[in-house]
Design a protein around this motif. Structure first.
Motif, PDB file in Angstrom:
ATOM      1  N   SER A 104       0.836  -1.210   0.000  1.00 22.30           N
ATOM      2  CA  SER A 104       0.000   0.000   0.000  1.00 22.30           C
ATOM      3  C   SER A 104       0.866   1.253   0.000  1.00 22.30           C
ATOM      4  CB  SER A 104      -0.923  -0.006   1.217  1.00 22.30           C
ATOM      5  OG  SER A 104      -1.739  -1.151   1.227  1.00 22.30           O
ATOM      6  N   LYS A 105       1.931   1.220   0.785  1.00 20.80           N
ATOM      7  CA  LYS A 105       2.839   2.370   0.851  1.00 20.80           C
ATOM      8  C   LYS A 105       3.522   2.601  -0.491  1.00 20.80           C
ATOM      9  CE  LYS A 105       6.460   1.681   3.332  1.00 20.80           C
ATOM     10  NZ  LYS A 105       7.277   1.427   4.544  1.00 20.80           N
ATOM     11  N   PHE A 106       3.914   1.515  -1.144  1.00 22.29           N
ATOM     12  CA  PHE A 106       4.570   1.652  -2.446  1.00 22.29           C
ATOM     13  C   PHE A 106       3.644   2.321  -3.452  1.00 22.29           C
ATOM     14  CE2 PHE A 106       5.416   0.270  -6.745  1.00 22.29           C
ATOM     15  CZ  PHE A 106       6.786   0.433  -6.869  1.00 22.29           C
ATOM     16  N   TRP A 107       2.413   1.848  -3.541  1.00 27.75           N
ATOM     17  CA  TRP A 107       1.512   2.379  -4.564  1.00 27.75           C
ATOM     18  C   TRP A 107       1.075   3.804  -4.252  1.00 27.75           C
ATOM     19  CZ3 TRP A 107       2.085   0.172  -8.829  1.00 27.75           C
ATOM     20  CH2 TRP A 107       2.264  -1.210  -8.937  1.00 27.75           C
ATOM     21  N   ALA A 108       0.992   4.153  -2.980  1.00 29.74           N
ATOM     22  CA  ALA A 108       0.649   5.532  -2.633  1.00 29.74           C
ATOM     23  C   ALA A 108       1.745   6.491  -3.096  1.00 29.74           C
ATOM     24  CB  ALA A 108       0.433   5.647  -1.124  1.00 29.74           C
ATOM     25  N   ARG A 109       2.996   6.118  -2.895  1.00 33.48           N
ATOM     26  CA  ARG A 109       4.107   6.968  -3.330  1.00 33.48           C
ATOM     27  C   ARG A 109       4.261   6.929  -4.851  1.00 33.48           C
ATOM     28  NH1 ARG A 109       8.557   5.120   1.302  1.00 33.48           N
ATOM     29  NH2 ARG A 109       7.462   6.060   3.083  1.00 33.48           N
ATOM     30  N   GLY A 126     -11.317   0.135  -8.463  1.00 28.45           N
ATOM     31  CA  GLY A 126     -11.497  -0.984  -7.550  1.00 28.45           C
ATOM     32  C   GLY A 126     -11.200  -2.339  -8.148  1.00 28.45           C
ATOM     33  N   THR A 127     -10.708  -2.379  -9.381  1.00 25.22           N
ATOM     34  CA  THR A 127     -10.374  -3.670  -9.989  1.00 25.22           C
ATOM     35  C   THR A 127      -9.069  -4.237  -9.447  1.00 25.22           C
ATOM     36  OG1 THR A 127      -9.297  -2.508 -11.825  1.00 25.22           O
ATOM     37  CG2 THR A 127     -11.615  -3.124 -12.109  1.00 25.22           C
ATOM     38  N   MET A 128      -8.268  -3.393  -8.827  1.00 26.02           N
ATOM     39  CA  MET A 128      -7.037  -3.828  -8.174  1.00 26.02           C
ATOM     40  C   MET A 128      -6.979  -3.207  -6.790  1.00 26.02           C
ATOM     41  SD  MET A 128      -4.453  -3.375 -11.448  1.00 26.02           S
ATOM     42  CE  MET A 128      -2.977  -3.874 -10.585  1.00 26.02           C
ATOM     43  N   VAL A 129      -6.487  -3.976  -5.830  1.00 28.64           N
ATOM     44  CA  VAL A 129      -6.385  -3.518  -4.441  1.00 28.64           C
ATOM     45  C   VAL A 129      -4.907  -3.331  -4.115  1.00 28.64           C
ATOM     46  CG1 VAL A 129      -6.945  -4.028  -2.038  1.00 28.64           C
ATOM     47  CG2 VAL A 129      -8.462  -4.812  -3.875  1.00 28.64           C
ATOM     48  N   PRO A 130      -4.497  -2.148  -3.648  1.00 24.49           N
ATOM     49  CA  PRO A 130      -3.061  -1.887  -3.440  1.00 24.49           C
ATOM     50  C   PRO A 130      -2.365  -2.914  -2.559  1.00 24.49           C
ATOM     51  CG  PRO A 130      -4.296   0.158  -3.298  1.00 24.49           C
ATOM     52  CD  PRO A 130      -5.304  -0.940  -3.402  1.00 24.49           C
ATOM     53  N   GLU A 131      -3.006  -3.323  -1.445  1.00 22.52           N
ATOM     54  CA  GLU A 131      -2.318  -4.258  -0.547  1.00 22.52           C
ATOM     55  C   GLU A 131      -2.273  -5.683  -1.085  1.00 22.52           C
ATOM     56  OE1 GLU A 131      -6.485  -3.498   1.239  1.00 22.52           O
ATOM     57  OE2 GLU A 131      -4.849  -2.339   0.335  1.00 22.52           O
ATOM     58  N   ARG A 132      -2.893  -5.911  -2.238  1.00 20.57           N
ATOM     59  CA  ARG A 132      -2.802  -7.223  -2.882  1.00 20.57           C
ATOM     60  C   ARG A 132      -2.298  -7.082  -4.325  1.00 20.57           C
ATOM     61  NH1 ARG A 132      -8.046  -7.968  -0.702  1.00 20.57           N
ATOM     62  NH2 ARG A 132      -8.946  -8.116  -2.798  1.00 20.57           N
ATOM     63  N   THR A 133      -1.470  -6.069  -4.540  1.00 18.41           N
ATOM     64  CA  THR A 133      -0.888  -5.829  -5.862  1.00 18.41           C
ATOM     65  C   THR A 133       0.622  -5.702  -5.712  1.00 18.41           C
ATOM     66  OG1 THR A 133      -2.888  -4.656  -6.570  1.00 18.41           O
ATOM     67  CG2 THR A 133      -0.904  -4.350  -7.897  1.00 18.41           C
ATOM     68  N   ILE A 134       1.355  -6.596  -6.355  1.00 17.77           N
ATOM     69  CA  ILE A 134       2.812  -6.663  -6.197  1.00 17.77           C
ATOM     70  C   ILE A 134       3.482  -6.118  -7.457  1.00 17.77           C
ATOM     71  CG2 ILE A 134       4.782  -8.168  -5.755  1.00 17.77           C
ATOM     72  CD1 ILE A 134       2.840 -10.173  -4.519  1.00 17.77           C
ATOM     73  N   PRO A 135       4.275  -5.054  -7.351  1.00 20.99           N
ATOM     74  CA  PRO A 135       4.952  -4.495  -8.540  1.00 20.99           C
ATOM     75  C   PRO A 135       6.128  -5.361  -8.971  1.00 20.99           C
ATOM     76  CG  PRO A 135       5.593  -3.279  -6.573  1.00 20.99           C
ATOM     77  CD  PRO A 135       4.555  -4.278  -6.132  1.00 20.99           C
ATOM     78  N   LEU A 136       6.197  -5.615 -10.269  1.00 20.73           N
ATOM     79  CA  LEU A 136       7.276  -6.421 -10.835  1.00 20.73           C
ATOM     80  C   LEU A 136       8.001  -5.635 -11.920  1.00 20.73           C
ATOM     81  CD1 LEU A 136       5.464  -9.868 -11.341  1.00 20.73           C
ATOM     82  CD2 LEU A 136       6.846  -9.157  -9.388  1.00 20.73           C
ATOM     83  N   LEU A 137       9.197  -6.089 -12.237  1.00 17.06           N
ATOM     84  CA  LEU A 137       9.990  -5.531 -13.330  1.00 17.06           C
ATOM     85  C   LEU A 137      10.298  -6.635 -14.332  1.00 17.06           C
ATOM     86  CD1 LEU A 137      12.576  -3.422 -11.276  1.00 17.06           C
ATOM     87  CD2 LEU A 137      10.577  -2.544 -12.493  1.00 17.06           C
ATOM     88  N   LEU A 138      10.371  -6.266 -15.590  1.00 16.80           N
ATOM     89  CA  LEU A 138      10.754  -7.195 -16.653  1.00 16.80           C
ATOM     90  C   LEU A 138      12.187  -6.898 -17.070  1.00 16.80           C
ATOM     91  CD1 LEU A 138       9.960  -9.333 -18.862  1.00 16.80           C
ATOM     92  CD2 LEU A 138       9.326  -7.383 -20.295  1.00 16.80           C
ATOM     93  N   HIS A 139      12.984  -7.935 -17.192  1.00 16.64           N
ATOM     94  CA  HIS A 139      14.383  -7.753 -17.586  1.00 16.64           C
ATOM     95  C   HIS A 139      14.745  -8.725 -18.701  1.00 16.64           C
ATOM     96  CE1 HIS A 139      18.713  -8.864 -17.375  1.00 16.64           C
ATOM     97  NE2 HIS A 139      18.855  -7.552 -17.345  1.00 16.64           N
TER      98      HIS A 139
END
Length: 569
Positions: A104-109, A126-139
């Motif tokens: 949640s803190k990550f997505w707020a910032r 509301g289709t995504m919930v911040p505390e259940r959304t994990i940011p990923l990177l593609l490499h």
């Protein structure tokens, strides 16, 4: 203990003992090696046994039809991989095993930094919930496969990590501040933090890399399902969106079919670059010089005005990105730009300039060895010499000859130390003085970035940005001084322009917002280690099924780090 040997027509392929020819293995049996048994099994059935006993991740390998005439291409789909992690109750590895409040803190910032990113609409709807959304990177990057041929390696990894050694030491007495800053993903085994999806040898790219493009398109479709449909975790739906692609500039050029990139830089004096050299701005085009390292460069207003492709890449079309400047989805890599680019050019030229007042490299080696011994460090390039600095004479352009990025860090710090020890000489020579200024500033910037964590507060962000910009300004001044002295020193390459982008962005964000995203969050130094491991895997399998066998070896290797508790020994 039963030894397993895979028998072929004329060769016995064995796990754990030898790769000797079949006749020699039979000789071993005759000589009394009674514990060794020859068992004829297929690789697929062996992998199934590995999965059954916990020696390989139980993840299916999908076959993708990209039009390659010799067969289907294998892929570990991201949806299958992360669903498997969720089934093992290890999804918390993707946010450093912390409380979900860190998400949640990550997505707020993140929403403050990128208000026009399309992912914010999903949160608002509301289709995504911040505390259940994990940011990923593609490499993605090319590994060295058999006969030194390139092989594309593509993986994903979380941006939230466990930090690094400098971060741990800096916040050792401030746990609350450490929690606020968060950690970058630079700690831990790469096989536990980087997750492979496909490899493709160069020979399979196809004409104009058409098969590789189709593979990326199939990957983009599956990544889109991760951010829209998500995966089930303990009865709840979690989403795993890709927020950026990381890698070197060559990977971006392949992935995005960029019309503006480093390959368009001038190769000789007076040559014009009509298309531009940067995918983020119009630098290199008429009236947009990129070699001027000032706080308000002429190319700054052109950021985001023109897209650097003729046809929108599949990843941009399918995944969330900043709608105000979609090209920022391809994030420049600080590690490549500095440690394997600008830093090497600066150190080599600086050392050669010091040789004007120091009799020879031997006079640098003695204090260098003492300095390394006191710090308990070592150089992989071993010493400072004409070979490592890449110059034959004082009339030629020096170029750093070392390959390890960690050597750049040590040599940069030693250069600052050497300038301090010879401060009187440095103050009396304009070029050496600015070498000292440049080294001091970039070292402080690097230390601040590594200590600061994933999120930099205003003080640390501004310190890192201003010191980085001071390094670029000092470097530009060194270029001017050497030109006036008619000496070929301090080359300017497009990587300096990328650093200019990174430091300016950090300075702007630190001035406007309470928290700025650390550029090390999208650094690829750990990914390079991961790519090296996959390259080694590819050199230990047969040439016919290189891609498939590399994925199978990865599943077995990753199980050692991700699921050691499930191994039945």
């Amino acid at each position: 203990m039963v030894q397993v040997v895979l028998t072929g027509v004329s060769v016995a392929y064995k796990i754990g003992f030898t790769h000797d020819p079949l006749e020699r293995v039979q000789g071993y049996l005759q000589d009394g090696y009674s514990r060794m048994h020859l068992i004829s099994v297929s690789v697929s059935s062996l992998l199934a046994k590995f999965k059954e006993f916990g020696f390989a991740l139980d993840i299916p390998i999908s076959k993708i039809d990209v039009g390659y005439p010799k067969g289907l291409m294998p892929m570990i789909r991201p949806t299958d991989f992360y669903a498997h992690l969720a089934g093992l109750d290890k999804i918390s590895l993707l946010y450093a095993e912390q409380d979900t409040q860190v998400l949640s803190k990550f997505w707020a910032r993140f929403a403050v930094l990128e208000p026009w990113n399309t992912i914010n609409d999903s949160f608002e709807a509301g289709t995504m919930v911040p505390e259940r959304t994990i940011p990923l990177l593609l490499h993605g990057d090319e590994a060295r496969s058999r006969k030194h041929l390139p092989m594309m390696v593509v993986n994903t990894h979380p941006i939230i990590g466990y930090g690094c050694k400098a971060y741990e030491n800096w916040f050792s007495d401030a746990p609350l501040m450490k929690n606020q800053a968060g950690g970058v993903s630079l700690k831990g085994s790469v096989l536990a933090t980087r997750f492979l999806h496909f490899v493709m040898p160069k020979k399979c790219y196809g004409p104009d890399s058409v098969f590789l493009d189709r593979m990326f398109d199939e990957l983009a479709k599956d990544l889109a399902r991760l951010q829209t449909e998500g995966i089930q975790v303990n009865g709840e739906r979690w989403h795993l969106p890709i927020i950026a692609a990381t890698g070197d500039w060559q990977f971006f050029a392949k992935l995005g079919r960029l019309t503006r990139c480093y390959t368009h830089v001038s190769k000789r004096s007076g040559q014009k670059t009509l298309n531009g050299i940067c995918h983020l701005c119009c630098a290199g085009q008429a009236n947009y010089p990129w070699e001027d390292f000032v706080d308000a460069p002429l190319w700054m207003p052109s950021v985001g005005t023109e897209e650097p492709w003729e046809q929108t890449p599949s990843l941009i079309r399918r995944l969330h990105c900043d709608s105000s400047n979609r090209a920022t989805f391809f994030r420049p890599d600080f590690w490549h730009c500095l440690h394997l680019g600008a830093g090497k050019a600066f150190i080599a030229s600086a050392v050669v300039e010091w040789l004007r007042v120091v009799p020879g490299c031997s006079d640098l080696q003695s204090p260098h060895y003492t300095w390394l011994t006191n710090r308990n460090e070592k150089l992989y390039c071993r010493c400072i010499s004409e070979t490592t600095m890449g110059f034959d004479s004082l009339q030629k352009l020096p170029s750093g000859g070392w390959q390890k990025a960690s050597d750049t860090t040590l040599l940069m710090e030693f250069l600052e130390h050497f300038c301090e020890c010879h401060s009187e000489v440095a103050r009396g020579d304009a070029i050496l003085h600015w070498v000292w200024v440049a080294a001091t500033n970039i070292n402080l910037s690097i230390r601040t970035l590594y200590q600061g964590g994933l999120w930099l507060d205003q003080h640390h962000g501004r310190t890192a940005a201003v010191c980085g910009l001071n390094f670029l300004k000092a470097y530009g001044h060194l270029v001017s001084l050497c030109l006036r002295a008619d000496r070929d020193r301090f080359p300017v390459t497009p990587k300096f322009h990328m650093l200019h982008h990174l430091f300016l962005e950090l300075k702007i964000n630190s001035g406007k917002h309470s928290w700025a995203l650390n550029m090390l969050g999208t650094s690829v130094q750990q990914d390079e280690t991961f790519v090296g491991i996959l390259g080694r895997h590819s050199r230990r399998v047969g040439p016919v099924h290189t891609a498939l066998r590399s994925l199978q070896r990865y599943l077995a290797h990753a199980a050692e780090h991700l699921t050691p508790e499930f191994r039945q020994v």
